[in-house]
Design an enzyme around this catalytic site. Structure first.
Site, PDB file in Angstrom:
ATOM      1  N   ASP A 184       6.585  43.321  -1.392  1.00 29.05           N
ATOM      2  CA  ASP A 184       6.753  44.445  -2.312  1.00 29.05           C
ATOM      3  C   ASP A 184       7.169  43.878  -3.663  1.00 29.05           C
ATOM      4  O   ASP A 184       8.127  43.084  -3.740  1.00 29.05           O
ATOM      5  CB  ASP A 184       7.831  45.413  -1.806  1.00 29.05           C
ATOM      6  CG  ASP A 184       7.399  46.166  -0.559  1.00 29.05           C
ATOM      7  OD1 ASP A 184       6.246  45.992  -0.125  1.00 29.05           O
ATOM      8  OD2 ASP A 184       8.227  46.922  -0.019  1.00 29.05           O
ATOM      9  N   ASP A 189       3.278  58.449   3.981  1.00 28.14           N
ATOM     10  CA  ASP A 189       4.718  58.195   3.992  1.00 28.14           C
ATOM     11  C   ASP A 189       5.433  59.506   4.255  1.00 28.14           C
ATOM     12  O   ASP A 189       5.236  60.471   3.503  1.00 28.14           O
ATOM     13  CB  ASP A 189       5.171  57.612   2.655  1.00 28.14           C
ATOM     14  CG  ASP A 189       4.364  56.377   2.258  1.00 28.14           C
ATOM     15  OD1 ASP A 189       4.012  55.602   3.158  1.00 28.14           O
ATOM     16  OD2 ASP A 189       4.092  56.211   1.053  1.00 28.14           O
TER      17      ASP A 189
END
Length: 239
Positions: free
Chosen positions: A8, A129
């Site tokens: 990330d 998500d």
């Protein structure tokens, strides 16, 4: 089941978040290049990369860096974060990225998913998500009124073959994946499901494999040392 070690990126650095909270970002490796090199040396074949700044700002921010890290790694790479139009999709896929992940766009612009799938087929992945079963968008900052299974069914109907599912409450916690939600999802759609969030130990990977999960993203567990990536890859290839 494939293991996808994760990078990330925020402000050009390789970081991890806790439950999607940007204020918890902390650097976990000296550089994304070094992390990718370590993944390749451990035997990984795939890598999962996210532009956290892009996800929050709804545009490509770290795209050049991500494309360069992917190219130098020699790994197959999927990328998400800030991909909101066909230009962004084309940017990545024309630079050697194997798959792009449409997250917020799947909630707010289904036509983009339809167009992208028509053009690029199974190179288009949808990221779902969810928090308490409800989908979130824009770097997890924006609530929606869509249940994660409902969105998955919509995506399957328009030709999406692979879904990355993240339970936000598990992400970065090392508390184990949400097996109940994942099991429900695999029974409701025929898409390949990649599990994201909560993987902490090898037993978590065994549990996911038992659910016939296609892939598992591992981030914090690798950086914190609770999972040895080489051992995890060797184990899952035998299951």
């Amino acid at each position: 089941m494939i293991i996808l070690p994760a990078i990330d990126i925020k402000d050009g650095n390789c970081v991890r978040l806790l439950k999607g909270d940007y204020s918890t970002a902390h650097q976990v490796c000296e550089s994304p290049y070094k992390a990718a090199e370590q993944f390749a040396n451990a035997g990984a074949t795939w890598m999962h990369m996210v532009d956290l700044d892009g996800a929050k700002d709804a545009k490509l921010v770290n795209a050049d860096l991500i494309a360069d890290v992917a190219k130098s790694s020699g790994l197959s790479v999927e990328v998400g974060g800030g991909i909101r139009d066909m230009n962004a999709v084309e940017y990545y896929l024309s630079r050697g990225i194997n798959r792009v992940i449409l997250g917020s766009a799947a909630v707010k612009n289904q036509q983009l998913v339809i167009d992208a799938v028509k053009e690029y087929g199974d190179r288009i992945v949808v990221g779902i998500d969810a928090k308490d079963g409800m989908v979130r968008a824009e770097g997890w900052l924006d609530n929606s009124e869509i249940n994660y299974i409902e969105l998955a069914k919509r995506m399957e109907d328009v030709g999406v073959k692979t879904i990355v599912f993240t339970d936000i409450d598990q992400d970065g916690t090392l508390a184990g994946p949400n097996l109940k939600q994942l099991d429900d999802l695999t029974h409701e759609v025929s898409c390949n499901i990649i599990a994201s969030g909560g993987v902490a130990v090898l037993k978590d990977l065994v549990n996911l494999s038992d659910l016939d999960i296609y892939g598992a993203i591992c981030g914090k567990a690798i950086y914190s040392g609770t999972i040895d990536l080489k051992q995890a890859i060797e184990m899952t290839t035998k299951i």
